[in-house]
Each structure stands twice: as structure tokens, then as C-alpha cells.
Design a protein around this motif. Structure first.
Motif, PDB file in Angstrom:
ATOM      1  N   ALA A 176     183.471  30.884 -17.537  1.00 31.60           N
ATOM      2  CA  ALA A 176     184.071  30.785 -16.200  1.00 31.60           C
ATOM      3  C   ALA A 176     183.025  31.024 -15.121  1.00 31.60           C
ATOM      4  CB  ALA A 176     185.215  31.778 -16.053  1.00 31.60           C
ATOM      5  N   GLY A 177     183.187  30.296 -14.020  1.00 35.93           N
ATOM      6  CA  GLY A 177     182.360  30.492 -12.834  1.00 35.93           C
ATOM      7  C   GLY A 177     183.248  30.757 -11.631  1.00 35.93           C
ATOM      8  N   CYS A 178     182.894  31.753 -10.819  1.00 37.35           N
ATOM      9  CA  CYS A 178     183.732  32.194  -9.707  1.00 37.35           C
ATOM     10  C   CYS A 178     182.981  32.090  -8.375  1.00 37.35           C
ATOM     11  CB  CYS A 178     184.160  33.650  -9.891  1.00 37.35           C
ATOM     12  SG  CYS A 178     184.893  34.027 -11.498  1.00 37.35           S
ATOM     13  N   GLU A 209     184.825  20.898  -1.464  1.00 38.52           N
ATOM     14  CA  GLU A 209     183.671  20.497  -2.264  1.00 38.52           C
ATOM     15  C   GLU A 209     182.644  21.622  -2.389  1.00 38.52           C
ATOM     16  OE1 GLU A 209     185.855  17.117  -0.827  1.00 38.52           O
ATOM     17  OE2 GLU A 209     184.893  18.756   0.266  1.00 38.52           O
ATOM     18  N   TYR A 210     182.454  22.380  -1.302  1.00 41.79           N
ATOM     19  CA  TYR A 210     181.476  23.462  -1.347  1.00 41.79           C
ATOM     20  C   TYR A 210     181.942  24.577  -2.279  1.00 41.79           C
ATOM     21  CZ  TYR A 210     178.207  27.088   0.024  1.00 41.79           C
ATOM     22  OH  TYR A 210     177.246  28.068   0.005  1.00 41.79           O
ATOM     23  N   TYR A 211     183.227  24.924  -2.208  1.00 42.15           N
ATOM     24  CA  TYR A 211     183.758  25.961  -3.101  1.00 42.15           C
ATOM     25  C   TYR A 211     183.596  25.537  -4.560  1.00 42.15           C
ATOM     26  CZ  TYR A 211     185.894  29.075   0.378  1.00 42.15           C
ATOM     27  OH  TYR A 211     186.100  29.978   1.391  1.00 42.15           O
ATOM     28  N   ILE A 212     183.921  24.286  -4.849  1.00 37.74           N
ATOM     29  CA  ILE A 212     183.783  23.780  -6.213  1.00 37.74           C
ATOM     30  C   ILE A 212     182.313  23.766  -6.634  1.00 37.74           C
ATOM     31  CG2 ILE A 212     183.988  21.709  -7.635  1.00 37.74           C
ATOM     32  CD1 ILE A 212     186.554  23.232  -7.346  1.00 37.74           C
ATOM     33  N   HIS A 213     181.447  23.366  -5.720  1.00 45.17           N
ATOM     34  CA  HIS A 213     180.018  23.327  -6.027  1.00 45.17           C
ATOM     35  C   HIS A 213     179.508  24.709  -6.426  1.00 45.17           C
ATOM     36  CE1 HIS A 213     175.730  22.527  -5.640  1.00 45.17           C
ATOM     37  NE2 HIS A 213     175.642  23.526  -4.778  1.00 45.17           N
TER      38      HIS A 213
END
Length: 258
Positions: free
Chosen positions: A199-201, A213-217
């Protein structure tokens, strides 16, 4: 001629031949009869309006229920049973606006099933589908707030939207899910598979320049680090701390059949 008609006829004749007083009495009688008729018509009209209003309310309720059903169907992933990518994209825009307006943190977590291709290769795609469903159920059952959402982001990857959650809170949620899944045995046909996730947070207060898009990046960068560091662990971006599982689980066989 009915008896009632006869009485009314005799009353009219008496009024016409009885002089001024009888004329007044006849006028009063006519007014009374007119009012009674109006009252009956008004009562009938009220009944009709009430019936039509009730029918309209029932129709509107049925239409609202059908719209809700269509909305749920269009935003639900058919395989996993959780929300789909279209819902995620729409919900992220809404939650970013709320985070920006209220100046409260918004967190995104990307979770990816480790060695999923190997599961498909060893047990077939139907087994892979069962794994996706069971992982989705486990994630969904461990989201404590109704405002938290899990979506199937694509393939074997899931995304969490956690409003009013900072980085520490996001890592705690992801780590709880990771630990529970690592300790569970997923049943696929006659097999029991040990499956893990990485997982990545990412969490931040949204500002004027923030975008989904930035949050997902950022969450994806953290997920890549978790995968690259050996899988079966949770990493945040920027790195807060590494909530990893045991080192022995990193590059070993990801599942055991029985």
C-alpha cells in the motif's frame, strides 16, 4: 317523476304563487341547494386531488428508487462488488472541493495485491477473480466510517478515499487491512491461499492547485516504494515511517496451497 322531484316542483309552484314572502323563502332554498351542490363538488374535487397526489408521490418514489438502483449499478464494479473507477474519479473531485473548503486533510491509499499474476498463472483466472472479491470484502469490512470509500481502481489494485484523515491515520487504516489480510487464509476452490498486499498513502489539505491526479501520483510513488522494498508493507509519501510486515514474507512464495 320521483317523490323528491315532485316535492321540489310543488315547492317551486308554491313559491311562485305565494307572494313576496314565498319568493324570499324560495330564493333561500335555491341558495341552500346551490351551496350544498358546491360543497359536494368541492368534496369530490378534494378526493380526486388527494388520490392524484398520492399516485404522484408513489410514482416519484418509484422513480427515485429506480434512479438510485441505476446509480448504484453504474458506479459498482461487477467483479468485486465495491465502487468502480468512475465513482472514484467523481468522488475524488467532490472530496477535494470539501477538503479545500473546510481545510481538512484528505487521504488516498492505493493497495495492490502482491504476486497476483502468479496466482493467475498457478490457479487460473477464476481463482484470481475469487481473490479479488475476497480482498475487496475484507477491505470494505474494515472501513469504519461511512465517509470512507473503497474502489476497484483497476486490475488487482484498489483505492481508498479517506476524508478528514492525515498521513498517520491513512497509514493506520492501510496497515490494519494489510495485517488482517496477511493473517487470513483465502479459500479458492479446494485451496487456501496466503495473499498479501502492498500500500501507498498520501494525505494533505487540498489547495487551489490540488488535483486528483496529484494525489494518485503521490500515493502511487509510495506504492512503488513498498513494492520495490519487498512488498507486504505500507509506505507513505513523503515517507513517514515504514509499517512493514516480517522481512521473511517479502520475496518468498506468495501463497501456499493445501
Amino acid at each position: 317523476m320521483t317523490l323528491l322531484d315532485w316535492i321540489e316542483f310543488r315547492t317551486i309552484v308554491a313559491a311562485l304563487t305565494g307572494g313576496f314572502v314565498s319568493a324570499i323563502a324560495f330564493s333561500s332554498w335555491l341558495i341552500y341547494k346551490y351551496r350544498r351542490r358546491i360543497e359536494r363538488m368541492e368534496a369530490q374535487l378534494d378526493n380526486i386531488i388527494q388520490e392524484r397526489t398520492l399516485e404522484l408521490q408513489i410514482t416519484l418514489q418509484e422513480l427515485a428508487e429506480k434512479n438510485e438502483l441505476l446509480e448504484a449499478q453504474s458506479t459498482t464494479d461487477a467483479l468485486s462488488g465495491v465502487r468502480n473507477r468512475a465513482y472514484f474519479d467523481r468522488k475524488m473531485v467532490a472530496e477535494l472541493n470539501r477538503s479545500r473548503r473546510e481545510q481538512r486533510p484528505l487521504a488516498v491509499v492505493l493497495l495492490d495485491i502482491d504476486f497476483f499474476k502468479q496466482v493467475n498463472d498457478d490457479f487460473g483466472h477464476l481463482a484470481g477473480d475469487q481473490i479479488i472479491r475476497q480482498v475487496a470484502e475484507l477491505i470494505q469490512s474494515n472501513l469504519k466510517r461511512c465517509s470512507d470509500h473503497v474502489c476497484r481502481y483497476g486490475g488487482e489494485e484498489f483505492a481508498l478515499i479517506l476524508p478528514n484523515t492525515d498521513t498517520v491515520g491513512a497509514v493506520e487504516v492501510a496497515e490494519r487491512i494489510r495485517a488482517l489480510l496477511a493473517a487470513a487464509a483465502l479459500h479458492v476452490a479446494e485451496h487456501q491461499l496466503a495473499v498479501t498486499i502492498s500500500a501507498g498513502c498520501y494525505a494533505a489539505n487540498a489547495d487551489a492547485d490540488s488535483s486528483p491526479e496529484y494525489y494518485i501520483h503521490c500515493a502511487d510513488k509510495a506504492l512503488y516504494q513498498a513494492k520495490n522494498a519487498g512488498r507486504n508493507q505500507v509506505i507513505s509519501y513523503p515517507s513517514l515511517f515504514n509499517a512493514s510486515a516480517s522481512d521473511t514474507a517479502s520475496k518468498e512464495q506468495p501463497h501456499v496451497s493445501s
